[in-house]
Design a protein around this motif. Structure first.
Motif, PDB file in Angstrom:
ATOM      1  N   GLN A 269       0.826  -1.205   0.000  1.00 58.72           N
ATOM      2  CA  GLN A 269       0.000   0.000   0.000  1.00 58.72           C
ATOM      3  C   GLN A 269       0.864   1.259   0.000  1.00 58.72           C
ATOM      4  O   GLN A 269       0.589   2.196  -0.749  1.00 58.72           O
ATOM      5  CB  GLN A 269      -0.923   0.022   1.232  1.00 58.72           C
ATOM      6  N   GLN A 270       1.876   1.280   0.870  1.00 62.08           N
ATOM      7  CA  GLN A 270       2.684   2.489   1.003  1.00 62.08           C
ATOM      8  C   GLN A 270       4.050   2.286   0.339  1.00 62.08           C
ATOM      9  O   GLN A 270       4.095   2.044  -0.863  1.00 62.08           O
ATOM     10  CB  GLN A 270       2.740   2.905   2.477  1.00 62.08           C
ATOM     11  N   HIS A 271       5.127   2.352   1.069  1.00 61.75           N
ATOM     12  CA  HIS A 271       6.451   2.278   0.450  1.00 61.75           C
ATOM     13  C   HIS A 271       7.476   1.856   1.488  1.00 61.75           C
ATOM     14  O   HIS A 271       7.213   1.937   2.678  1.00 61.75           O
ATOM     15  CB  HIS A 271       6.835   3.652  -0.107  1.00 61.75           C
ATOM     16  N   GLY A 272       8.636   1.417   1.030  1.00 62.07           N
ATOM     17  CA  GLY A 272       9.731   1.108   1.948  1.00 62.07           C
ATOM     18  C   GLY A 272      10.097  -0.354   2.000  1.00 62.07           C
ATOM     19  O   GLY A 272      11.211  -0.701   2.383  1.00 62.07           O
ATOM     20  N   ASP A 273       9.177  -1.243   1.598  1.00 66.63           N
ATOM     21  CA  ASP A 273       9.427  -2.668   1.774  1.00 66.63           C
ATOM     22  C   ASP A 273       9.808  -3.401   0.486  1.00 66.63           C
ATOM     23  O   ASP A 273      10.349  -4.492   0.547  1.00 66.63           O
ATOM     24  CB  ASP A 273       8.183  -3.341   2.369  1.00 66.63           C
ATOM     25  N   LEU A 274       9.504  -2.821  -0.693  1.00 65.83           N
ATOM     26  CA  LEU A 274       9.758  -3.516  -1.963  1.00 65.83           C
ATOM     27  C   LEU A 274      10.443  -2.566  -2.955  1.00 65.83           C
ATOM     28  O   LEU A 274      10.533  -1.365  -2.717  1.00 65.83           O
ATOM     29  CB  LEU A 274       8.434  -4.031  -2.552  1.00 65.83           C
ATOM     30  N   LEU A 275      10.895  -3.140  -4.075  1.00 68.38           N
ATOM     31  CA  LEU A 275      11.687  -2.372  -5.043  1.00 68.38           C
ATOM     32  C   LEU A 275      10.997  -2.207  -6.395  1.00 68.38           C
ATOM     33  O   LEU A 275      11.663  -1.973  -7.395  1.00 68.38           O
ATOM     34  CB  LEU A 275      13.041  -3.080  -5.273  1.00 68.38           C
ATOM     35  N   TYR A 276       9.670  -2.321  -6.433  1.00 74.87           N
ATOM     36  CA  TYR A 276       8.990  -2.220  -7.726  1.00 74.87           C
ATOM     37  C   TYR A 276       8.837  -0.756  -8.149  1.00 74.87           C
ATOM     38  O   TYR A 276       9.068   0.169  -7.364  1.00 74.87           O
ATOM     39  CB  TYR A 276       7.652  -2.955  -7.665  1.00 74.87           C
ATOM     40  N   GLN A 277       8.440  -0.566  -9.424  1.00 76.93           N
ATOM     41  CA  GLN A 277       8.373   0.772 -10.023  1.00 76.93           C
ATOM     42  C   GLN A 277       7.503   1.736  -9.217  1.00 76.93           C
ATOM     43  O   GLN A 277       7.798   2.929  -9.134  1.00 76.93           O
ATOM     44  CB  GLN A 277       7.838   0.688 -11.466  1.00 76.93           C
ATOM     45  N   ALA A 278       6.409   1.227  -8.651  1.00 76.33           N
ATOM     46  CA  ALA A 278       5.475   2.092  -7.932  1.00 76.33           C
ATOM     47  C   ALA A 278       6.187   2.961  -6.906  1.00 76.33           C
ATOM     48  O   ALA A 278       5.826   4.124  -6.712  1.00 76.33           O
ATOM     49  CB  ALA A 278       4.405   1.241  -7.243  1.00 76.33           C
ATOM     50  N   ASP A 325      24.079  11.235 -19.110  1.00 78.94           N
ATOM     51  CA  ASP A 325      23.121  10.599 -18.209  1.00 78.94           C
ATOM     52  C   ASP A 325      23.133   9.081 -18.247  1.00 78.94           C
ATOM     53  O   ASP A 325      22.307   8.439 -17.638  1.00 78.94           O
ATOM     54  CB  ASP A 325      21.704  11.160 -18.406  1.00 78.94           C
ATOM     55  N   ALA A 326      24.069   8.478 -18.941  1.00 77.74           N
ATOM     56  CA  ALA A 326      24.060   7.022 -19.047  1.00 77.74           C
ATOM     57  C   ALA A 326      24.668   6.375 -17.811  1.00 77.74           C
ATOM     58  O   ALA A 326      25.734   6.757 -17.359  1.00 77.74           O
ATOM     59  CB  ALA A 326      24.843   6.597 -20.284  1.00 77.74           C
ATOM     60  N   GLU A 327      23.966   5.429 -17.240  1.00 72.38           N
ATOM     61  CA  GLU A 327      24.510   4.666 -16.120  1.00 72.38           C
ATOM     62  C   GLU A 327      23.648   3.433 -15.865  1.00 72.38           C
ATOM     63  O   GLU A 327      22.502   3.366 -16.306  1.00 72.38           O
ATOM     64  CB  GLU A 327      24.579   5.507 -14.842  1.00 72.38           C
ATOM     65  N   VAL A 328      24.223   2.466 -15.159  1.00 73.11           N
ATOM     66  CA  VAL A 328      23.412   1.381 -14.619  1.00 73.11           C
ATOM     67  C   VAL A 328      22.985   1.850 -13.231  1.00 73.11           C
ATOM     68  O   VAL A 328      23.815   2.104 -12.364  1.00 73.11           O
ATOM     69  CB  VAL A 328      24.209   0.058 -14.533  1.00 73.11           C
ATOM     70  N   VAL A 329      21.680   2.018 -13.058  1.00 67.45           N
ATOM     71  CA  VAL A 329      21.158   2.578 -11.813  1.00 67.45           C
ATOM     72  C   VAL A 329      20.971   1.467 -10.785  1.00 67.45           C
ATOM     73  O   VAL A 329      20.480   0.381 -11.114  1.00 67.45           O
ATOM     74  CB  VAL A 329      19.814   3.279 -12.071  1.00 67.45           C
ATOM     75  N   VAL A 330      21.350   1.755  -9.556  1.00 68.56           N
ATOM     76  CA  VAL A 330      21.234   0.775  -8.483  1.00 68.56           C
ATOM     77  C   VAL A 330      20.247   1.296  -7.437  1.00 68.56           C
ATOM     78  O   VAL A 330      20.046   2.505  -7.317  1.00 68.56           O
ATOM     79  CB  VAL A 330      22.634   0.521  -7.857  1.00 68.56           C
ATOM     80  N   GLY A 331      19.615   0.381  -6.735  1.00 70.32           N
ATOM     81  CA  GLY A 331      18.732   0.767  -5.635  1.00 70.32           C
ATOM     82  C   GLY A 331      18.653  -0.358  -4.625  1.00 70.32           C
ATOM     83  O   GLY A 331      19.038  -1.496  -4.916  1.00 70.32           O
ATOM     84  N   GLU A 332      18.165  -0.045  -3.437  1.00 70.38           N
ATOM     85  CA  GLU A 332      18.048  -1.071  -2.400  1.00 70.38           C
ATOM     86  C   GLU A 332      16.820  -0.818  -1.549  1.00 70.38           C
ATOM     87  O   GLU A 332      16.315   0.309  -1.465  1.00 70.38           O
ATOM     88  CB  GLU A 332      19.292  -1.076  -1.491  1.00 70.38           C
ATOM     89  N   ALA A 333      16.329  -1.897  -0.907  1.00 68.22           N
ATOM     90  CA  ALA A 333      15.292  -1.780   0.128  1.00 68.22           C
ATOM     91  C   ALA A 333      15.672  -2.784   1.210  1.00 68.22           C
ATOM     92  O   ALA A 333      15.362  -3.970   1.119  1.00 68.22           O
ATOM     93  CB  ALA A 333      13.904  -2.068  -0.440  1.00 68.22           C
ATOM     94  N   MET A 334      16.375  -2.295   2.224  1.00 66.06           N
ATOM     95  CA  MET A 334      16.921  -3.179   3.261  1.00 66.06           C
ATOM     96  C   MET A 334      16.082  -3.211   4.536  1.00 66.06           C
ATOM     97  O   MET A 334      16.427  -3.906   5.475  1.00 66.06           O
ATOM     98  CB  MET A 334      18.357  -2.742   3.606  1.00 66.06           C
ATOM     99  N   LYS A 335      15.004  -2.445   4.583  1.00 69.28           N
ATOM    100  CA  LYS A 335      14.231  -2.389   5.829  1.00 69.28           C
ATOM    101  C   LYS A 335      13.754  -3.775   6.290  1.00 69.28           C
ATOM    102  O   LYS A 335      13.952  -4.134   7.449  1.00 69.28           O
ATOM    103  CB  LYS A 335      13.052  -1.425   5.659  1.00 69.28           C
ATOM    104  N   PRO A 336      13.144  -4.585   5.394  1.00 67.04           N
ATOM    105  CA  PRO A 336      12.702  -5.911   5.859  1.00 67.04           C
ATOM    106  C   PRO A 336      13.872  -6.792   6.317  1.00 67.04           C
ATOM    107  O   PRO A 336      13.724  -7.602   7.229  1.00 67.04           O
ATOM    108  CB  PRO A 336      12.029  -6.517   4.619  1.00 67.04           C
TER     109      PRO A 336
END
Ligand code: ZN
Length: 690
Positions: A269-278, A325-336
């Motif tokens: 519902q909200q945010h912080g737990d998963l890495l999807y586009q939403a 602007d070219a790069e491989v973009v990285v992201g994380e969601a470590m809270k869980p």
């Protein structure tokens, strides 16, 4: 001296040196004033010209004048860590802040510090307690405005914008009139002897709960989230207009989302737990000198806002979005992972191909399949860079994590009101841990249980905690909260069963021992509680709950000096409440520590304002130091309704005699008239009154 050494000196030596630098940076006179606006909880598809179902004219008008990045990504889907990435240029693995309610380490250089050192004037206006000064992002800002009216945990976009406009009008950042307007007019800059301004404004409205004001409430009756975005957009228009009108010389603007909002996608519902586009795909717009206007289709990380601003300021151009602007973009969601020990989650985006590694690999073509419903992992040919990015991204070490329990109960409740609650214990990490995406149905239960717990609604929390332990039997956080809930409610047997369960989940865990000791303290089994707490405090001197419990026990044992030093230690780790400061003042007073007692009471008074009830004590303390004027001022604040009023009148009469006030006889008479059992005797014996 080599060029590198020269460059680092130039960084420190600011504006005077900047003219002589050997870099290609523009000269000082054309450095733009920069407005950096962060849009909390704003999905990429909920704002801008391509948004469906919501109109955002202010954002669209700004985007039309600059470069809009259609594929910008947050570094992490939570407020504090995402902002920390934008302000440091680092992914969370670099700056160490993976969750809300942690403190940004003082050795992490912030964009505000760099700009300030380079001669910029700096100001920030944030709208949520999640970004309050105490979390460490205020460094380098001349002004950091984080105050919401009435102690609320957040303020509206209008309230924040009003404050910014007031600041812009009063700060002399430029004159109104003909010099304003053109963003790209850097070839003929207006000579401005004043330093350029860096202004960060943070809006929080689209964050849950969705309660837009009119007319946005009626405009989006079924989608109040869009109503909040529309309302924020209107305030963004006011802000941008004021900035352009008030600021002289060239200007630049950055608009960025800190993360999106699940709105039910993938069960979040909200945010912080998963890495999807939403939650990871966010809006990003740049306007200003050297910006190639138009639309960019390359994926970029919002952490590069840091590098882009440095480029505009003529400090450093590496990694700037103005260049490439070219790069491989990285992201994380470590809270869980950090809260429950579930699988750590990392993502890498290369072109339209997005890979998520969380226990197993998922791959999506986010251009063709923005909802990420069709997993291509089986047949996907992942690029070498993406594979490397996923495999090399460091998983945070549990040992390096600061404890969120170093927050006062009041601060925890404030964060809980914003929907953020951290775990109470370091989890058990195991290879067969659940994948967060598979646990999505549990997110609302986990959030609600934690929220009820923080609000001390233990009876309501218990069934939810039991439900969590059925689905995730290794959840130490849930086991300890369950044990504490039973213990607080006096359910001896159930509490013991839950503590034993926690011990099985995490043998030798200092967290389990701490909560067990707190249980013994609660049930007055001092002989068990005291040695356990002494050992925990000796082994882990920064564990706030143990320090607090031991301080309380020392007070009960009459070891006041020990209680005072333990409390002082606690307040060096977290900020005290006014009531706690007043209690500390009373104990210091009891120990005859007059000056420290005054300091504690004065701090409590500064925080509590009119609610402060210890002016009599302050008067007595000042009087004992013969600071008669201060004593008079403190005693004059004591209201007739105060139970200490007779004592205050007696002390006030003493002060009056000592200061040779002409109305001293009247004050003595008043003290006599209002005397109670205690003061009557004191007045009778007072030689000053004869
Ligand atoms: Zn946020």
């Amino acid at each position: 001296m080599n060029r590198k050494a020269l460059a680092s000196i130039a960084l420190i030596a600011a504006a005077a040196v900047a003219c002589h630098r050997e870099t290609a940076a523009p000269p000082v006179a054309v450095r733009p004033s920069i407005l950096f606006v962060t849009l909390d909880t704003t999905r990429a598809d909920a704002i801008g010209p391509e948004a469906v179902g919501v109109t955002t004219p202010s954002f669209n008008a700004l985007a039309a004048r600059g470069r809009r990045f259609r594929w910008a990504y947050a570094a992490v889907p939570q407020t504090l860590p995402s902002h920390t990435s934008m302000l440091t240029g680092l992914y969370p693995a670099g700056h160490g802040v993976h969750e809300n309610a942690r403190h940004v380490a003082d050795n992490q250089a912030l964009i505000s510090e760099k700009l300030h050192a380079a001669g910029y004037r700096t100001a920030a206006f944030v709208s949520s307690f999640a970004l309050a000064r105490r979390f460490g992002l205020a460094r380098g800002f001349d002004l950091y405005d984080d105050e919401a009216p009435g102690g609320r945990p957040e303020r509206t976009a209008q309230e924040t914008t009003d404050r910014v406009i007031e600041f812009l009008r009063g700060s002399g950042v430029g004159s109104r009139g003909s010099e304003t307007g053109s963003f790209s007019d850097t070839r003929h800059p207006t000579p401005d002897t004043r330093a350029p301004l860096f202004l960060w404004v943070h809006y929080y409205d689209p964050h849950y709960p969705y309660t837009p004001p009119e007319p946005f409430r009626s405009r989006y009756p079924k989608q109040p989230y869009y109503g909040e975005v529309g309302y924020m957009d209107a305030q963004l228009g006011r802000l941008a207009a004021a900035f352009q009108q008030q600021v002289k010389g060239p200007i630049a603007i950055v608009l960025a989302g800190d993360h999106g909002e699940g709105l039910g996608e993938h069960g979040e519902q909200q945010h912080g737990d998963l890495l999807y586009q939403a939650t990871m795909h966010v809006p990003l717009v740049l306007i200003g000198p050297r910006v190639a206007s138009g639309v960019s289709d390359a994926p970029v990380s919002t952490r590069r806002i840091f590098h882009t601003i440095l480029d505009w300021a003529g400090i450093d151009s590496a990694n700037s979005l103005l260049k490439s602007d070219a790069e491989v973009v990285v992201g994380e969601a470590m809270k869980p992972f950090l809260d429950y020990g579930w699988q750590p989650q990392v993502m890498a985006v290369d072109g339209s191909r997005k890979a998520i590694l969380a226990g197993k690999l998922e791959v999506y073509d986010v251009a063709a399949d923005p909802g990420e419903t069709h997993d291509l992992a089986a047949g996907a040919n992942l690029s070498r860079q993406s594979r490397a990015a996923l495999q090399e991204y460091p998983i945070p070490s549990m040992d390096a994590q600061q404890s969120a329990s170093n927050l006062s109960a009041e601060e925890q409740r404030k964060l809980a009101a914003l929907g953020y609650v951290s775990s109470v214990a370091r989890p058990v990490v195991r290879t067969d841990a659940p994948r967060p995406a598979d646990m999505a149905p549990m997110f609302p239960v986990l959030d609600e249980a934690a929220r009820l717990f923080v609000r001390e609604q233990y009876a309501q929390a218990i069934p939810l905690l039991e439900q969590i332990l059925v689905k995730d039997p290794h959840n130490l956080d849930a086991a300890l909260r369950l044990a504490t809930a039973h213990s607080t409610l006096g359910h001896e047997q159930a509490a013991f069963a839950a503590y034993r369960r926690a011990e099985v989940i995490a043998p030798n865990s200092p967290d389990v021992r701490t909560y067990m000791a707190l249980h013994y303290a609660r049930t007055s089994e001092w002989s068990k509680a005291v040695p356990m707490l002494e050992r925990i405090v000796a082994e882990t001197p920064d564990k706030v709950p143990a320090l607090e419990a031991l301080a309380l026990l020392r007070e009960r044992q009459g070891r006041i000096a020990d209680a005072v030093s333990l409390r002082q230690k606690v307040y060096s780790l977290r900020s005290p409440t006014p009531a706690e400061l007043a209690r500390l003042g009373e104990m210091q007073m009891e120990l005859g520590q007059t000056a420290p007692a005054i300091e504690s009471f004065e701090k409590a008074r500064a925080l509590a304002g009119a609610a402060f009830k210890h002016d009599t004590e302050l008067g007595v303390l000042y009087l004992s130091l013969r600071r008669f004027d201060d004593a008079r001022t403190a005693l004059d604040r004591v209201a007739p309704s105060d139970p200490n009023y007779p004592m205050a009148l007696f002390k006030r009469a003493q002060v009056s005699v000592l200061l040779h006030e002409p109305d001293a006889p009247d004050r003595i008479a008043a003290a006599r008239a209002h005397a109670d059992g205690l003061t009557r005797e004191l007045i009778a014996r007072e030689r000053l009154f004869r």
